[in-house]
Design a protein around this motif. Structure first.
Motif, PDB file in Angstrom:
ATOM      1  N   PHE A   1       7.588 -94.689   1.716  1.00  0.00           N
ATOM      2  CA  PHE A   1       8.340 -94.597   0.413  1.00  0.00           C
ATOM      3  C   PHE A   1       9.805 -94.822   0.556  1.00  0.00           C
ATOM      4  O   PHE A   1      10.347 -95.529   1.230  1.00  0.00           O
ATOM      5  N   GLN A   2      10.564 -93.827  -0.106  1.00  0.00           N
ATOM      6  CA  GLN A   2      12.161 -94.011   0.000  1.00  0.00           C
ATOM      7  C   GLN A   2      12.749 -92.945   0.914  1.00  0.00           C
ATOM      8  O   GLN A   2      14.295 -93.078   1.084  1.00  0.00           O
ATOM      9  N   GLY A   3      12.238 -92.218   1.554  1.00  0.00           N
ATOM     10  CA  GLY A   3      13.175 -91.297   2.736  1.00  0.00           C
ATOM     11  C   GLY A   3      12.847 -89.866   2.367  1.00  0.00           C
ATOM     12  O   GLY A   3      11.974 -89.608   1.347  1.00  0.00           O
ATOM     13  N   GLN A   4      13.924 -89.173   2.838  1.00  0.00           N
ATOM     14  CA  GLN A   4      13.603 -87.622   2.644  1.00  0.00           C
ATOM     15  C   GLN A   4      14.794 -87.107   1.619  1.00  0.00           C
ATOM     16  O   GLN A   4      15.873 -87.182   1.703  1.00  0.00           O
ATOM     17  N   MET A   5      14.362 -86.968   0.209  1.00  0.00           N
ATOM     18  CA  MET A   5      15.175 -86.413  -0.598  1.00  0.00           C
ATOM     19  C   MET A   5      15.774 -85.142  -0.433  1.00  0.00           C
ATOM     20  O   MET A   5      16.954 -85.263  -0.868  1.00  0.00           O
ATOM     21  N   GLY A   6      15.158 -84.343   0.259  1.00  0.00           N
ATOM     22  CA  GLY A   6      15.970 -83.123   0.468  1.00  0.00           C
ATOM     23  C   GLY A   6      17.025 -83.426   1.272  1.00  0.00           C
ATOM     24  O   GLY A   6      17.988 -82.509   1.289  1.00  0.00           O
ATOM     25  N   MET A   7      17.047 -84.185   2.552  1.00  0.00           N
ATOM     26  CA  MET A   7      18.218 -84.439   3.305  1.00  0.00           C
ATOM     27  C   MET A   7      18.992 -85.208   2.380  1.00  0.00           C
ATOM     28  O   MET A   7      20.369 -85.020   2.727  1.00  0.00           O
ATOM     29  N   TYR A   8      18.643 -86.217   1.590  1.00  0.00           N
ATOM     30  CA  TYR A   8      19.772 -86.894   0.901  1.00  0.00           C
ATOM     31  C   TYR A   8      20.749 -86.081   0.078  1.00  0.00           C
ATOM     32  O   TYR A   8      21.960 -85.680  -0.150  1.00  0.00           O
ATOM     33  N   THR A   9      19.857 -84.634  -0.717  1.00  0.00           N
ATOM     34  CA  THR A   9      20.733 -83.900  -1.540  1.00  0.00           C
ATOM     35  C   THR A   9      21.491 -82.874  -0.764  1.00  0.00           C
ATOM     36  O   THR A   9      22.654 -82.522  -1.173  1.00  0.00           O
ATOM     37  N   ARG A  10      21.067 -82.504   0.324  1.00  0.00           N
ATOM     38  CA  ARG A  10      21.972 -81.623   1.365  1.00  0.00           C
ATOM     39  C   ARG A  10      23.120 -82.396   1.812  1.00  0.00           C
ATOM     40  O   ARG A  10      24.367 -82.031   1.807  1.00  0.00           O
ATOM     41  N   ALA A  11      22.834 -83.762   2.132  1.00  0.00           N
ATOM     42  CA  ALA A  11      24.171 -84.457   2.751  1.00  0.00           C
ATOM     43  C   ALA A  11      25.293 -84.647   1.557  1.00  0.00           C
ATOM     44  O   ALA A  11      26.406 -84.367   1.862  1.00  0.00           O
ATOM     45  N   LEU A  12      24.693 -85.036   0.446  1.00  0.00           N
ATOM     46  CA  LEU A  12      25.549 -85.341  -0.799  1.00  0.00           C
ATOM     47  C   LEU A  12      26.534 -83.996  -1.248  1.00  0.00           C
ATOM     48  O   LEU A  12      27.491 -83.967  -1.366  1.00  0.00           O
ATOM     49  N   SER A  13      25.603 -82.897  -0.923  1.00  0.00           N
ATOM     50  CA  SER A  13      26.388 -81.559  -1.397  1.00  0.00           C
ATOM     51  C   SER A  13      27.415 -81.317  -0.346  1.00  0.00           C
ATOM     52  O   SER A  13      28.464 -80.770  -0.775  1.00  0.00           O
ATOM     53  N   TYR A  14      26.946 -81.563   0.827  1.00  0.00           N
ATOM     54  CA  TYR A  14      28.058 -81.388   2.086  1.00  0.00           C
ATOM     55  C   TYR A  14      29.318 -82.261   1.586  1.00  0.00           C
ATOM     56  O   TYR A  14      30.396 -81.674   1.886  1.00  0.00           O
ATOM     57  N   MET A  15      29.092 -83.399   1.463  1.00  0.00           N
ATOM     58  CA  MET A  15      30.304 -84.577   1.193  1.00  0.00           C
ATOM     59  C   MET A  15      30.999 -83.980  -0.085  1.00  0.00           C
ATOM     60  O   MET A  15      32.383 -83.584   0.146  1.00  0.00           O
ATOM     61  N   MET A  16      30.130 -83.967  -1.111  1.00  0.00           N
ATOM     62  CA  MET A  16      31.079 -83.199  -2.409  1.00  0.00           C
ATOM     63  C   MET A  16      31.829 -82.003  -2.391  1.00  0.00           C
ATOM     64  O   MET A  16      32.987 -81.809  -2.756  1.00  0.00           O
ATOM     65  N   SER A  17      31.175 -81.015  -1.735  1.00  0.00           N
ATOM     66  CA  SER A  17      32.102 -79.754  -1.482  1.00  0.00           C
ATOM     67  C   SER A  17      32.988 -79.828  -0.529  1.00  0.00           C
ATOM     68  O   SER A  17      34.112 -79.114  -0.585  1.00  0.00           O
ATOM     69  N   HIS A  18      33.115 -80.858   0.347  1.00  0.00           N
ATOM     70  CA  HIS A  18      34.465 -80.984   1.173  1.00  0.00           C
ATOM     71  C   HIS A  18      35.172 -81.948   0.706  1.00  0.00           C
ATOM     72  O   HIS A  18      36.640 -81.516   1.079  1.00  0.00           O
ATOM     73  N   GLY A  19      34.853 -82.948   0.064  1.00  0.00           N
ATOM     74  CA  GLY A  19      35.919 -83.791  -0.494  1.00  0.00           C
ATOM     75  C   GLY A  19      36.492 -84.773   0.712  1.00  0.00           C
ATOM     76  O   GLY A  19      36.361 -84.414   1.936  1.00  0.00           O
ATOM     77  N   ALA A  20      37.385 -85.588   0.366  1.00  0.00           N
ATOM     78  CA  ALA A  20      37.880 -86.378   1.359  1.00  0.00           C
ATOM     79  C   ALA A  20      38.729 -85.818   2.418  1.00  0.00           C
ATOM     80  O   ALA A  20      38.573 -85.894   3.717  1.00  0.00           O
ATOM     81  N   ASP A  21      39.398 -84.754   2.219  1.00  0.00           N
ATOM     82  CA  ASP A  21      40.370 -84.225   2.909  1.00  0.00           C
ATOM     83  C   ASP A  21      39.705 -83.059   3.741  1.00  0.00           C
ATOM     84  O   ASP A  21      39.939 -82.934   4.883  1.00  0.00           O
ATOM     85  N   GLY A  22      38.399 -82.585   3.075  1.00  0.00           N
ATOM     86  CA  GLY A  22      37.651 -81.568   4.041  1.00  0.00           C
ATOM     87  C   GLY A  22      36.895 -82.564   4.916  1.00  0.00           C
ATOM     88  O   GLY A  22      36.656 -81.475   6.079  1.00  0.00           O
ATOM     89  N   LEU A  23      36.376 -83.539   4.821  1.00  0.00           N
ATOM     90  CA  LEU A  23      35.616 -84.347   5.778  1.00  0.00           C
ATOM     91  C   LEU A  23      36.602 -84.862   6.920  1.00  0.00           C
ATOM     92  O   LEU A  23      36.237 -84.840   8.011  1.00  0.00           O
ATOM     93  N   ARG A  24      37.908 -85.306   6.408  1.00  0.00           N
ATOM     94  CA  ARG A  24      38.706 -85.458   7.586  1.00  0.00           C
ATOM     95  C   ARG A  24      38.807 -84.116   8.569  1.00  0.00           C
ATOM     96  O   ARG A  24      39.096 -84.294   9.637  1.00  0.00           O
ATOM     97  N   GLN A  25      38.899 -83.015   8.006  1.00  0.00           N
ATOM     98  CA  GLN A  25      39.234 -81.735   8.541  1.00  0.00           C
ATOM     99  C   GLN A  25      37.813 -81.318   9.587  1.00  0.00           C
ATOM    100  O   GLN A  25      38.024 -80.757  10.690  1.00  0.00           O
ATOM    101  N   VAL A  26      36.938 -81.753   9.106  1.00  0.00           N
ATOM    102  CA  VAL A  26      35.462 -81.794   9.739  1.00  0.00           C
ATOM    103  C   VAL A  26      35.843 -82.293  11.250  1.00  0.00           C
ATOM    104  O   VAL A  26      35.545 -81.721  12.268  1.00  0.00           O
TER     105      VAL A  26
END
Length: 522
Positions: free
Chosen positions: A354-379
């Protein structure tokens, strides 16, 4: 001068405090727990089920003839059993998990909450497309940001893990060579000595022969050796960057140029993308394919056998060969390209049902959106800062494998500093268990003798890093002072003492055998 014992009463200066063995095997809040098969649940069940209305005769020879062989437990017994077991295991929710090359970091609970939302957690891959528009939109958004962060024009979301992503990338490379008529000629893949073991394994699985590329004394790819082995029989190179020694490949642009001049493709192992996310785009470095371990960079759960996710970003040259399915958005909404036709005419096929792991996609996008561009750079910045802090604080007692210059996301030590102590890397790691810490990665990468690979990740505070460092310094001081018994017998305080690991690996006991005369009735 008197001291205080654990219950607050004064103790004479030289009075020895003995710790008698407990009568039950438990230690304080740590209960002694037998195997689930060793309990007395063989004659009971925790659930009452009605008698079946049919006799199962339509199952033929598949009817069970013997008891199922599982003990019966009530709900409290079941809950307590697994909670007690969980207290005997280390966990990222308990303390720092310093495994190098694995990025065992805290998973924000916000991500877990998002993954459990209706519409993400309860959908089925065979539902009509019109009923899963939100999920497809999320996949499309995740794909967009993965492409943006890597500077690559295409991404395949379906690979289930890092090694599965490697397979995807090499199959795309193979398909590209087949399309150009060069596959029969290009049968080699070049892999550095310090690569993850899955790199050469994946290349061999796809049908390529693996050629090893040497490493320089400072822990990086030997560009001269690479150049001497590149030719019209090479299909691809596989380079990890930052590499497994915790170092950035300074000659990455030259590596890319030489590879493309030879007509080969550049596969980058993106396992360590968390060290450069938001700061460096692999597409700008000439990478053609790279998998991204969502559990390492974007904080979806790691370990336990899955579910995992290892999306692969692809260059313009490899994009036409990406596997189905992928999401497209047009006037009719979101839909999936699922077959090798029209837009996917050159796709090499499918990697999973099928299309892969929906739960993993949701978690990863949540992480990206909660950090934002500056937050991911700080990671990336915090991951690198924390690793260099550990390297600096331990460098006077332990020998860094590559002492010159800073490291990236992990600090690598060898066992040179243990020479003459009769203590090995394994002994040191076992003693860490007694101090309440999970050991670092041992004996990897193989290019460093007695390697101790430590990755603190970006989620650890300075206070927790200092607690870990002080324990490491105390152990290192004890080792140099000749306190051999502390290390050779460790761990002393773990639920299980030191095992014969060689025997356990070669002759594992994988099945519980009931004692003679035991009652196995269901």
């Amino acid at each position: 001068m008197s001291t205080m014992n654990t219950v607050g009463r004064p103790t004479a200066p030289n009075q020895v405090q003995t710790k008698p063995a407990t009568l039950t095997g438990g230690r304080g809040l740590l209960q002694n727990e037998a195997l689930i098969f060793e309990g007395d649940g063989w004659g009971k069940t925790g659930v009452d089920l009605p008698e079946p209305k049919t006799d199962g005769s339509d199952l033929g020879d598949l009817i069970r003839k013997d008891p199922i062989g599982l003990p019966g437990l009530s709900e409290p017994e079941t809950m307590r059993h697994y909670v007690r077991l969980s207290q005997k295991n280390h966990a990222i929710d308990l303390a720092i998990y310093p495994l190098g090359s694995c990025t065992m970091k805290h998973n924000p609970r916000l991500n877990e909450k998002m993954a459990r939302l209706p519409g993400f957690s309860d959908i089925h891959p065979l539902q009509p497309i019109s009923t899963v528009q939100g999920a497809l939109e999320l996949m499309d958004a995740l794909a967009h940001w993965l492409k943006t962060l890597t500077g690559m024009p295409a991404v395949a979301l379906s690979p289930k893990a890092g090694a599965h992503g490697e397979l995807c990338g090499l199959m795309a490379i193979r398909a590209a060579h087949e399309a150009s008529g060069q596959h029969e000629k290009r049968r080699k893949v070049l892999v550095p000595t310090s690569a993850h073991g899955t790199n050469p394994a994946t290349a061999a699985f796809v049908g390529y022969s693996v050629v090893e590329v040497a490493q320089t004394e400072d822990g990086r790819v030997d560009v001269a050796d690479l150049a001497s082995k590149l030719g019209d029989d090479v299909a691809a190179i596989m380079v990890t960057n930052p590499n497994t020694c915790g170092l950035f490949e300074r000659d990455i642009l030259e590596i890319s140029r030489l590879t493309h001049e030879a007509g080969a493709y550049f596969y980058c192992d993106g396992a360590n993308f968390n060290a450069i996310v938001g700061r460096v785009r692999p597409g700008d470095l000439g990478v053609d394919a790279m998998h991204i371990n969502l559990h390492k960079t974007f904080s979806t759960p790691h370990g336990g056998g899955g579910p995992g996710a290892g999306p692969v970003v692809l260059s313009e040259a490899l994009a036409p060969f990406a596997p189905a399915p992928w999401v497209v958005h047009d006037e009719g909404g979101y839909r999936l390209i699922e077959r090798e036709e029209e837009e996917a005419e050159q796709a090499f096929g499918r990697l999973c049902a099928f299309q892969g792991q929906m739960g993993m996609y949701t978690r990863a996008l949540s992480y990206m959106m909660s950090h934002g561009a500056d937050g991911l750079r700080q990671v990336a910045e915090d991951a690198v800062l924390n690793a260099n802090y550990i390297k600096a604080r331990l460098g006077d007692l332990m020998s860094a494998a590559f002492p010159d210059g800073p490291c990236m996301h992990e600090a690598l030590f060898d066992d040179e500093w243990l020479k003459g102590t009769d203590i090995t890397t394994l002994d040191f790691a076992k003693a860490m268990i007694d101090e309440g810490f999970h050991p670092m990665t041992m004996y990897f990468p193989l290019v460093v003798h007695g390697a101790m690979l430590i990755e603190p990740t970006e989620t650890e505070s300075k206070a927790e890093l200092d607690r870990f460092i002080e324990a490491m310094r105390a152990l290192a001081t004890a080792a140099k002072a000749g306190d051999v018994d502390r290390f050779k017998g460790a761990p002393f305080h773990a639920p299980l003492k030191r095992l014969d690991e060689t025997r356990a690996a070669r002759s594992p006991v994988l099945r519980w055998t009931a004692p003679e005369g035991s009652n196995k009735a269901a």
